[in-house]
Design a protein around this motif. Sequence first.
Motif, short mmCIF file in Angstrom:
data_model
loop_
_atom_site.label_atom_id
_atom_site.label_comp_id
_atom_site.label_asym_id
_atom_site.label_seq_id
_atom_site.Cartn_x
_atom_site.Cartn_y
_atom_site.Cartn_z
N LYS A 134 0.84 -1.20 0.00
CA LYS A 134 0.00 0.00 0.00
C LYS A 134 0.87 1.24 0.00
O LYS A 134 0.64 2.18 -0.75
N GLU A 135 1.90 1.24 0.83
CA GLU A 135 2.79 2.39 0.90
C GLU A 135 3.56 2.57 -0.40
O GLU A 135 3.77 3.70 -0.85
N ALA A 136 3.99 1.47 -1.02
CA ALA A 136 4.71 1.55 -2.29
C ALA A 136 3.81 2.15 -3.38
O ALA A 136 4.26 2.95 -4.20
N ILE A 137 2.53 1.78 -3.36
CA ILE A 137 1.59 2.34 -4.33
C ILE A 137 1.38 3.82 -4.06
O ILE A 137 1.37 4.64 -4.99
N ASP A 138 1.25 4.18 -2.79
CA ASP A 138 1.08 5.59 -2.43
C ASP A 138 2.29 6.42 -2.83
O ASP A 138 2.16 7.57 -3.23
N GLY B 254 6.38 4.13 -6.29
CA GLY B 254 7.72 3.62 -6.55
C GLY B 254 8.14 2.66 -5.45
O GLY B 254 7.38 2.36 -4.53
N ASP B 255 9.37 2.19 -5.58
CA ASP B 255 9.90 1.27 -4.58
C ASP B 255 10.19 2.00 -3.27
O ASP B 255 10.51 3.19 -3.26
N LEU B 256 10.10 1.25 -2.19
CA LEU B 256 10.37 1.80 -0.87
C LEU B 256 11.85 1.65 -0.54
O LEU B 256 12.49 0.67 -0.91
N THR B 257 12.36 2.60 0.21
CA THR B 257 13.73 2.47 0.71
C THR B 257 13.70 1.58 1.95
O THR B 257 12.63 1.33 2.52
N ALA B 258 14.86 1.13 2.37
CA ALA B 258 14.96 0.30 3.56
C ALA B 258 14.42 1.05 4.78
O ALA B 258 13.76 0.47 5.65
#
Length: 147
Positions: A35-39, A42-46
């Motif tokens: 969900k956060e990646a969609i928001d 893009g890709d999430l950082t560590a």
Amino acid sequence: MTLTEQINQDIKTAMKAKDKETLKVIRMLKAALQKEAIDQAGDLTADQELTIINREMKQRRDAMAEFAAANRQDLVADLEQEIAIVEKYLPTQLSEAEVKAKLEEIIAATGANSAKDFGKVMGQAMAQMKGQVDGNVVNKLVKELLA
């Protein structure tokens, strides 16, 4: 291996082992990350992944405290199991003594000497110990040290 990749591997392992409880919790974590990646589009950082996992852990701890206050031991036991699973994805937690030592260093470095400097110390502490300690523990210790 990123946290998302680790979670995907653990989902496969839990499915093969037919471990429904673990699978349920890991899927919730994956859903929160997706969900956060969609928001973010893009890709999430560590660091972002760690923040999301910490948020999930905090939600479970808060719910557990409320269930304990309502004397719902059946729900508390379920959440304890979930917390044990989520903890596997967090960095090693610092002990209270380690947190206190780091806070004393931060207080010395920032020159904080009264409760007015609480925000400055908390900001530094949470940035340095992100994911390694519960914010409520830091809050309590900072208040004690600045009192």
